[in-house]
Enzyme design. Structure first.
Site, short mmCIF file in Angstrom:
data_model
loop_
_atom_site.label_atom_id
_atom_site.label_comp_id
_atom_site.label_asym_id
_atom_site.label_seq_id
_atom_site.Cartn_x
_atom_site.Cartn_y
_atom_site.Cartn_z
N LYS A 99 0.13 7.30 11.06
CA LYS A 99 -0.71 7.67 9.88
C LYS A 99 -1.68 8.89 10.48
O LYS A 99 -2.25 8.84 11.14
CB LYS A 99 -1.22 6.36 9.35
CG LYS A 99 -2.44 6.71 8.05
CD LYS A 99 -1.73 6.89 6.84
CE LYS A 99 -2.33 7.27 5.81
NZ LYS A 99 -2.30 6.46 4.55
N HIS A 136 -2.51 11.12 4.67
CA HIS A 136 -3.23 10.93 3.47
C HIS A 136 -3.74 12.31 3.05
O HIS A 136 -4.53 12.86 3.88
CB HIS A 136 -4.70 10.20 3.92
CG HIS A 136 -5.63 10.11 2.84
ND1 HIS A 136 -5.91 8.95 2.29
CD2 HIS A 136 -6.60 10.78 2.16
CE1 HIS A 136 -6.95 8.98 1.41
NE2 HIS A 136 -7.25 10.17 1.22
N HIS A 174 0.62 8.20 -1.51
CA HIS A 174 -0.26 7.97 -2.77
C HIS A 174 -0.39 9.45 -3.57
O HIS A 174 -1.66 9.56 -3.62
CB HIS A 174 -1.35 7.29 -2.67
CG HIS A 174 -2.19 7.50 -1.36
ND1 HIS A 174 -2.73 8.91 -1.15
CD2 HIS A 174 -2.76 6.64 -0.57
CE1 HIS A 174 -3.30 8.78 0.02
NE2 HIS A 174 -3.32 7.51 0.39
N ASP A 247 -0.34 1.09 -2.26
CA ASP A 247 -1.85 1.36 -1.39
C ASP A 247 -2.73 0.23 -1.93
O ASP A 247 -4.03 0.51 -2.02
CB ASP A 247 -2.41 2.93 -1.98
CG ASP A 247 -3.38 3.15 -1.21
OD1 ASP A 247 -3.72 2.42 -0.32
OD2 ASP A 247 -4.31 4.11 -1.75
C1 NCD Z 1 -7.94 2.55 1.27
C2 NCD Z 1 -8.66 1.35 1.99
O1 NCD Z 1 -9.64 0.84 1.23
O2 NCD Z 1 -8.42 0.99 3.27
N1 NCD Z 1 -8.73 2.83 0.06
C3 NCD Z 1 -8.18 3.24 -0.94
O3 NCD Z 1 -9.02 3.71 -2.15
N2 NCD Z 1 -6.79 3.49 -1.08
C4 NCD Z 1 -8.05 3.65 2.24
C5 NCD Z 1 -6.97 4.62 1.80
O4 NCD Z 1 -5.68 4.35 1.91
O5 NCD Z 1 -7.28 5.69 1.32
ZN ZN Z 2 -4.13 3.39 1.50
#
Ligand code: NCD
Ligand code: ZN
Length: 345
Positions: A99, A136, A174, A247
């Site tokens: 990741k 990401h 995502h 996610d």
């Molecule tokens: C994720 C987390 O809380 O770990 N939060 C999110 O808003 N998706 C982190 C991430 O995957 O960006």
């Molecule tokens: Zn995430």
């Protein structure tokens, strides 16, 4: 009664956390999902094969008796990551992806990558081994508007990174924009893109209109309606490029409902009901299996699950708890804003 039977789905992007939170949220995923790609952004992060082994064992211990669930582990890429350790973890079948968090992009991403030259050796070893990089995709520059961070990342980081590492397999995690959908469509079978449940349902108005809704705040942040519609079209198309990564990212309510709330939507509990609703709305129920159960394993070069699940549409709304109680505190379940009638039986 309408009913739909599909291969048991998988979640190709999931945060299970650790400790009491891990114990509290794991059953919410194991109920409907066969496997999940487990995010490594613990504190401290999962960076080595040994870290991933230990974390996998803690997850296995949190799976309810009789549940059929396999955690697919990932490593958190840092500028100090050792290519030899990564390849050993992949060859052992333990780790299914690495990741990449740009430093500072999201929750627990301080150890992420600042200087891409420092990870060149790891990326080249991954390309050679066919081990996917989960990305990401947001830049973190202070002068880039938060709603533009994904589109700018594609141009400034992702495209150059892919071109400089031929053969690297990449998952755009995502995706939230029409630019993300279009870039994913332009590449070919070595690039996949996950789409969350909530980004198919909410746009940025849902976060901000009529009062601020902390439980809709996540990263990447939900964008304009035209982007949500582009994501819907992609997810419901059946195109193998796009697959489900919820996610689902639990934070206890006190950390969400505060002056500086954490990013993350928790949707493990009702994702399949939400998705059936969305796919039915788009007249694409016949594509739900591709999105949730077939395209992900095909990208990861794994077989789809043998087991199946059946969804039934009932007249009365399905009752979901508003919150999951964990040993760490309550976690609010994603509220799509309308009643759900599809239920996993
Ligand atoms: C994720 C987390 O809380 O770990 N939060 C999110 O808003 N998706 C982190 C991430 O995957 O960006
Ligand atoms: Zn995430």
């Amino acid at each position: 009664m309408k009913s739909l039977t599909i291969r048991r789905p998988d979640d190709w992007h999931l945060h299970l956390r650790d400790g009491d939170m891990l114990k509290g949220v794991t059953p919410e995923s194991t109920r409907d999902f066969g496997r999940a790609i487990i995010m490594p952004n613990l504190v401290p992060p999962v960076v080595t094969k040994a870290n991933a082994e230990a974390y996998r064992d803690r997850i296995l211990a949190a799976i309810p008796e009789g549940a059929d669930f396999e955690p697919l582990m990932t490593l958190y890429l840092t500028e100090a990551t050792d290519p030899v350790d990564v390849i050993a973890a992949s060859k052992a079948g333990l780790v299914k992806a690495v990741k990449l968090y740009p430093a500072g992009a999201t929750t627990n991403s301080a150890s992420g990558v600042r200087d891409f030259d420092k990870v060149r050796g790891v990326l080249e070893a991954m390309a050679e081994a066919g081990l996917p990089l989960c990305v990401h995709g947001e830049v973190t520059d202070a002068d880039i508007d938060i709603f533009d961070r994904e589109a700018v990342f594609i141009d400034r980081v992702l495209d150059p990174l892919r071109r400089s590492t031929p053969g690297l397999r990449v998952v755009m995690e995502h995706i939230t924009t029409e630019e993300g959908v279009a870039y994913a469509a332009s590449v070919g079978p070595d690039l996949g893109a996950t789409i969350t449940t909530h980004h198919l349902i909410i746009n940025r108005n849902h976060i901000l209109v009529g009062g601020i809704r902390p439980h809709y705040y996540c990263l990447p942040v939900a964008k304009r309606e035209k982007h949500r519609l582009a994501l819907r079209k992609a997810a419901t198309s059946g195109d193998p490029t796009y697959f489900l990564g919820t996610d689902s990212a639990p934070h206890v309510d006190p950390l969400k409902e505060t002056a500086c709330g954490c990013a993350g939507v928790f949707s493990s509990t009702n994702t399949m009901s939400c998705l059936a609703h969305v796919f039915e709305e788009n007249a694409a129920l016949d594509k739900l299996e591709a999105f949730a159960s077939l395209n992900g394993p095909a990208f990861y070069r794994l077989a789809p699950n043998d087991a199946t699940i059946t969804l039934e549409k009932q007249t009365d709304p399905v009752e979901y708890p508003a919150k999951i109680e964990t040993g760490d505190g309550p976690v609010t379940v994603f509220d799509p804003g309308y009643p759900l009638h599809w239920r996993v039986v």
